[in-house]
Design a protein around this motif. Sequence first.
Motif, PDB file in Angstrom:
ATOM      1  N   ILE A   7       0.907  -1.307  -0.112  1.00  0.00           N
ATOM      2  CA  ILE A   7       0.109  -0.060  -0.007  1.00  0.00           C
ATOM      3  C   ILE A   7       0.878   1.058   0.036  1.00  0.00           C
ATOM      4  CG2 ILE A   7      -0.217   0.110   2.483  1.00  0.00           C
ATOM      5  CD1 ILE A   7      -3.032   0.764   2.237  1.00  0.00           C
ATOM      6  N   ALA A   8       0.482   2.310  -0.962  1.00  0.00           N
ATOM      7  CA  ALA A   8       1.156   3.374  -0.654  1.00  0.00           C
ATOM      8  C   ALA A   8       0.199   4.671  -0.627  1.00  0.00           C
ATOM      9  CB  ALA A   8       2.172   3.627  -1.688  1.00  0.00           C
ATOM     10  N   SER A   9       0.231   5.887  -0.248  1.00  0.00           N
ATOM     11  CA  SER A   9      -0.446   6.973  -0.208  1.00  0.00           C
ATOM     12  C   SER A   9       0.020   8.285  -1.049  1.00  0.00           C
ATOM     13  CB  SER A   9      -0.731   7.448   1.196  1.00  0.00           C
ATOM     14  OG  SER A   9      -1.371   8.673   1.130  1.00  0.00           O
ATOM     15  N   ASP A  10      -0.813   8.490  -1.875  1.00  0.00           N
ATOM     16  CA  ASP A  10      -0.581   9.883  -2.694  1.00  0.00           C
ATOM     17  C   ASP A  10      -1.430  10.945  -1.838  1.00  0.00           C
ATOM     18  OD1 ASP A  10      -0.277  12.166  -4.236  1.00  0.00           O
ATOM     19  OD2 ASP A  10      -0.560  11.081  -6.110  1.00  0.00           O
ATOM     20  N   SER A  11      -1.106  11.477  -0.750  1.00  0.00           N
ATOM     21  CA  SER A  11      -1.518  12.464   0.109  1.00  0.00           C
ATOM     22  C   SER A  11      -2.133  13.650  -0.593  1.00  0.00           C
ATOM     23  CB  SER A  11      -0.749  12.851   1.301  1.00  0.00           C
ATOM     24  OG  SER A  11      -0.456  11.554   1.958  1.00  0.00           O
ATOM     25  N   THR A  12      -1.496  14.351  -1.420  1.00  0.00           N
ATOM     26  CA  THR A  12      -1.620  15.386  -2.235  1.00  0.00           C
ATOM     27  C   THR A  12      -2.612  15.141  -3.077  1.00  0.00           C
ATOM     28  OG1 THR A  12       0.216  14.838  -3.663  1.00  0.00           O
ATOM     29  CG2 THR A  12       0.693  16.388  -1.953  1.00  0.00           C
ATOM     30  N   ALA A  13      -3.223  14.089  -3.710  1.00  0.00           N
ATOM     31  CA  ALA A  13      -3.951  13.690  -4.495  1.00  0.00           C
ATOM     32  C   ALA A  13      -5.132  13.149  -3.853  1.00  0.00           C
ATOM     33  CB  ALA A  13      -3.412  12.752  -5.587  1.00  0.00           C
ATOM     34  N   GLY A  14      -4.924  12.701  -2.780  1.00  0.00           N
ATOM     35  CA  GLY A  14      -5.956  12.219  -1.956  1.00  0.00           C
ATOM     36  C   GLY A  14      -6.438  10.554  -2.432  1.00  0.00           C
ATOM     37  N   ARG A  15      -5.295   9.859  -2.675  1.00  0.00           N
ATOM     38  CA  ARG A  15      -5.620   8.443  -3.336  1.00  0.00           C
ATOM     39  C   ARG A  15      -4.570   7.643  -2.497  1.00  0.00           C
ATOM     40  NH1 ARG A  15      -6.354  11.404  -8.185  1.00  0.00           N
ATOM     41  NH2 ARG A  15      -4.091  11.508  -8.506  1.00  0.00           N
ATOM     42  N   ILE A  16      -5.204   6.570  -2.287  1.00  0.00           N
ATOM     43  CA  ILE A  16      -4.475   5.361  -1.524  1.00  0.00           C
ATOM     44  C   ILE A  16      -4.442   4.220  -2.661  1.00  0.00           C
ATOM     45  CG2 ILE A  16      -4.188   3.981   0.484  1.00  0.00           C
ATOM     46  CD1 ILE A  16      -4.413   6.885   1.193  1.00  0.00           C
ATOM     47  N   TYR A  17      -2.990   3.715  -2.721  1.00  0.00           N
ATOM     48  CA  TYR A  17      -3.031   2.532  -3.842  1.00  0.00           C
ATOM     49  C   TYR A  17      -2.773   1.303  -3.063  1.00  0.00           C
ATOM     50  CZ  TYR A  17      -3.010   6.195  -7.228  1.00  0.00           C
ATOM     51  OH  TYR A  17      -3.119   7.572  -8.115  1.00  0.00           O
ATOM     52  N   VAL A  18      -3.373  -0.041  -3.374  1.00  0.00           N
ATOM     53  CA  VAL A  18      -3.217  -1.213  -2.779  1.00  0.00           C
ATOM     54  C   VAL A  18      -2.882  -2.031  -3.940  1.00  0.00           C
ATOM     55  CG1 VAL A  18      -4.137  -2.949  -1.420  1.00  0.00           C
ATOM     56  CG2 VAL A  18      -4.837  -0.578  -1.007  1.00  0.00           C
ATOM     57  N   THR A  19      -1.815  -2.945  -3.902  1.00  0.00           N
ATOM     58  CA  THR A  19      -1.601  -3.984  -4.743  1.00  0.00           C
ATOM     59  C   THR A  19      -2.216  -5.202  -4.527  1.00  0.00           C
ATOM     60  OG1 THR A  19       0.354  -4.856  -3.884  1.00  0.00           O
ATOM     61  CG2 THR A  19       0.843  -3.071  -5.492  1.00  0.00           C
ATOM     62  N   ARG A  20      -2.524  -6.089  -5.278  1.00  0.00           N
ATOM     63  CA  ARG A  20      -3.074  -7.488  -5.123  1.00  0.00           C
ATOM     64  C   ARG A  20      -2.194  -8.549  -5.947  1.00  0.00           C
ATOM     65  NH1 ARG A  20      -8.893  -7.546  -6.880  1.00  0.00           N
ATOM     66  NH2 ARG A  20      -8.579  -9.681  -6.030  1.00  0.00           N
ATOM     67  N   THR A  21      -1.558  -9.369  -5.048  1.00  0.00           N
ATOM     68  CA  THR A  21      -0.895 -10.325  -5.758  1.00  0.00           C
ATOM     69  C   THR A  21      -1.631 -11.420  -6.484  1.00  0.00           C
ATOM     70  OG1 THR A  21       0.611 -10.140  -3.849  1.00  0.00           O
ATOM     71  CG2 THR A  21       0.887 -12.348  -5.232  1.00  0.00           C
ATOM     72  N   TYR A  22      -1.361 -11.709  -7.682  1.00  0.00           N
ATOM     73  CA  TYR A  22      -2.108 -12.913  -8.263  1.00  0.00           C
ATOM     74  C   TYR A  22      -3.171 -12.200  -9.202  1.00  0.00           C
ATOM     75  CZ  TYR A  22       0.572 -16.166  -5.015  1.00  0.00           C
ATOM     76  OH  TYR A  22       1.260 -16.407  -4.016  1.00  0.00           O
ATOM     77  N   SER A  23      -3.238 -10.912  -9.040  1.00  0.00           N
ATOM     78  CA  SER A  23      -4.426 -10.202  -9.588  1.00  0.00           C
ATOM     79  C   SER A  23      -3.920  -9.306 -10.635  1.00  0.00           C
ATOM     80  CB  SER A  23      -5.282  -9.457  -8.780  1.00  0.00           C
ATOM     81  OG  SER A  23      -5.971  -8.628  -9.046  1.00  0.00           O
ATOM     82  N   ASN A  24      -4.945  -8.847 -11.736  1.00  0.00           N
ATOM     83  CA  ASN A  24      -4.514  -7.827 -12.630  1.00  0.00           C
ATOM     84  C   ASN A  24      -4.837  -6.551 -12.308  1.00  0.00           C
ATOM     85  OD1 ASN A  24      -6.942  -8.058 -13.187  1.00  0.00           O
ATOM     86  ND2 ASN A  24      -6.643  -8.231 -15.427  1.00  0.00           N
ATOM     87  N   GLN A  25      -5.195  -6.164 -11.092  1.00  0.00           N
ATOM     88  CA  GLN A  25      -6.012  -5.103 -10.696  1.00  0.00           C
ATOM     89  C   GLN A  25      -5.121  -4.348  -9.507  1.00  0.00           C
ATOM     90  OE1 GLN A  25      -9.791  -6.422  -9.588  1.00  0.00           O
ATOM     91  NE2 GLN A  25     -10.652  -5.582 -11.436  1.00  0.00           N
ATOM     92  N   LEU A  26      -4.939  -3.063  -9.685  1.00  0.00           N
ATOM     93  CA  LEU A  26      -4.602  -2.291  -8.773  1.00  0.00           C
ATOM     94  C   LEU A  26      -5.744  -1.528  -7.995  1.00  0.00           C
ATOM     95  CD1 LEU A  26      -1.810  -0.596  -7.328  1.00  0.00           C
ATOM     96  CD2 LEU A  26      -2.274   0.934  -9.131  1.00  0.00           C
ATOM     97  N   MET A  27      -5.933  -1.553  -6.750  1.00  0.00           N
ATOM     98  CA  MET A  27      -7.156  -1.152  -6.110  1.00  0.00           C
ATOM     99  C   MET A  27      -6.555   0.478  -5.736  1.00  0.00           C
ATOM    100  SD  MET A  27      -8.458  -3.781  -6.533  1.00  0.00           S
ATOM    101  CE  MET A  27     -10.206  -3.259  -6.070  1.00  0.00           C
ATOM    102  N   VAL A  28      -7.799   1.546  -5.761  1.00  0.00           N
ATOM    103  CA  VAL A  28      -7.469   2.815  -5.654  1.00  0.00           C
ATOM    104  C   VAL A  28      -8.835   2.975  -4.603  1.00  0.00           C
ATOM    105  CG1 VAL A  28      -7.214   5.009  -6.382  1.00  0.00           C
ATOM    106  CG2 VAL A  28      -6.453   3.229  -7.776  1.00  0.00           C
TER     107      VAL A  28
END
Length: 328
Positions: free
Chosen positions: A97-118
């Motif tokens: 997980i990582a945060s882009d605080s200035t943009a107001g978005r949190i990103y989460v990776t999912r192993t074995y998936s083709n999706q990045l969650m926002v």
Amino acid sequence: MEAPHSGLINNAGAAFNPATGKSYVVDSDGSSVEISNDRTGTTQSVKVGAHPVSVAVDSRNGRAYIVNAGDGTVSVLDGETNKVVATEQVGDHPYSIASDSTAGRIYVTRTYSNQLMVIDAATNQVSSIEAGSPDLLVVDQKSHTVYLLSYEMGDLLILNGVTREITRTSVGMHAWGMTINQKTGTVYIAKIGEGRLAAIEAGSTQPIYIETGGIPCALAVNERTNTIYVADYSGNSIRVISGDKKKLIATIPVGSRPEAVTVDADHDRVYIANTSGARISVIDGVANRMLRTEPAGAAPYVITVNPAFRKVHAAALGAKGSVNLQDY
């Protein structure tokens, strides 16, 4: 040669929030997070989802976001009350997980998936972006660029967080740890099988390689001095890299099997979690020498620091609660 621990061991399992002055350390076995307030000298254990593995903080809203690998959720904690204010479903096998605080978005990776969650930091609404199968990520908060890394193949996806356009490149197989210098925008990736770093400069897609030797497995940056500290798992040392010169400038012996490193730029201190040695090493970043080691009581594998109070917090494998160290 034995490789660093893998599986669900994640170097993002601890984080310091400068907005609230609190440190967060996951307790995976206890399905909780340890929250330390160094100003009051108190630590609180808060139940989250099943098997938390990583944490990010939003310096704008003060909240902490905990990835729970066991039930596919992210717990959202209020920065002031420490209460869980939301639990968001993000899908199976969330990892980093990582945060882009200035943009107001949190990103989460999912192993074995083709999706990045926002996750929208204002509404907690969850969306997704098709982005291959990344394991690690870092965010350039000035350009809102997200770097997504696949451990085994070394595929690197560079996501424009505004347009969601993705550029694909590669740094080669067996890429392990990753960090970013927010001042320069340069991303550094540890190549455990090659004894070197891959550096991706801001605006570029082509890696520049920096020789380190050994098995580089974790890294951290002193943004004030543009110095990169690399944990060499096989050499029981820290390799010091000049970001300006892009070369190795020092090798500092530490403890047994270093697997995590963090930097206090305000005081030129570097702290290393030595997993097999059950100790935390303290390095003088000016003299490039080890000052001392402190017992951790178990096998520390993630570490963070509160510069204002010079307090170090770490999580240990198989141990309940966090490991704390007060520096001088």
